[in-house]
Design an enzyme around this catalytic site. Structure first.
Site, PDB file in Angstrom:
ATOM      1  N   ALA A  74       0.890  -1.386   0.116  1.00  0.00           N
ATOM      2  CA  ALA A  74      -0.367  -0.280   0.434  1.00  0.00           C
ATOM      3  C   ALA A  74       0.402   1.263  -0.108  1.00  0.00           C
ATOM      4  O   ALA A  74       0.525   2.084   0.884  1.00  0.00           O
ATOM      5  CB  ALA A  74      -0.538  -0.131   1.297  1.00  0.00           C
ATOM      6  N   HIS A  75       1.793   1.246  -1.171  1.00  0.00           N
ATOM      7  CA  HIS A  75       2.827   3.054  -1.249  1.00  0.00           C
ATOM      8  C   HIS A  75       2.780   2.617  -2.833  1.00  0.00           C
ATOM      9  O   HIS A  75       3.340   1.410  -3.266  1.00  0.00           O
ATOM     10  CB  HIS A  75       3.425   2.568   0.208  1.00  0.00           C
ATOM     11  CG  HIS A  75       4.791   1.719  -0.307  1.00  0.00           C
ATOM     12  ND1 HIS A  75       4.452   0.671   0.825  1.00  0.00           N
ATOM     13  CD2 HIS A  75       5.465   1.016  -0.628  1.00  0.00           C
ATOM     14  CE1 HIS A  75       4.855  -0.965   0.469  1.00  0.00           C
ATOM     15  NE2 HIS A  75       5.953  -0.561  -0.551  1.00  0.00           N
ATOM     16  N   ALA A  76       3.984   3.424  -3.278  1.00  0.00           N
ATOM     17  CA  ALA A  76       4.690   3.539  -4.038  1.00  0.00           C
ATOM     18  C   ALA A  76       6.143   4.128  -3.920  1.00  0.00           C
ATOM     19  O   ALA A  76       6.324   4.268  -3.166  1.00  0.00           O
ATOM     20  CB  ALA A  76       4.263   4.370  -5.186  1.00  0.00           C
TER      21      ALA A  76
END
Length: 137
Positions: free
Chosen positions: A52-54
């Site tokens: 749940a990140h980039a």
């Protein structure tokens, strides 16, 4: 700016043997970057997710060594889900793709190969910030 079409499933070499199979990975040869960091996820409860990140610059390559899980991909315009469940197939995730790993089967193990060492400032952990950055690229 990366697009989800650039997130590719890559089949790794698989040497079959009656004693068991063997697969291997050579950075820059089987995956499109040199490997600088390796980590793995395990004992993830089925109802929980990871990721749940980039990343701003980092490339990742995810392999499901055991069990299965889904990778949700988002480039700010389109979304896609990829199911990983084979240890000789991995998913390349280029920079600026929001990725979440979900739906872990009990006992699943996710191996992650990364193009750089851990750098907190490379992470984008706020989805709204990711969308703003993705829109400006």
């Amino acid at each position: 700016m990366s697009r989800i079409e650039q997130c590719k499933l890559i089949e790794l070499p698989k040497i079959s043997d009656p004693r068991g199979n063997l697969s291997f990975i050579e950075g820059g040869r089987h995956i499109p970057f040199e490997i600088k960091r390796v980590f793995y996820l395990y004992d993830v409860p089925t109802e929980e997710g990871r990721g749940a990140h980039a990343h701003r610059k980092l490339h990742q390559f995810l392999i499901c060594l055991s069990g299965s899980f889904d990778v949700l991909l988002d480039d700010g315009e389109g979304k896609r889900s990829v199911h990983l469940n084979r240890p000789w197939k991995g998913l390349h995730i280029p920079p600026m793709i929001w990725a979440s790993e979900v739906n872990f089967d009990p006992g699943s193990v996710c191996l992650v190969l990364a193009s750089d060492f851990y750098k907190e400032n490379d992470y984008i952990r706020d989805y709204e910030e990711f969308l703003r950055l993705a829109a400006t690229k």
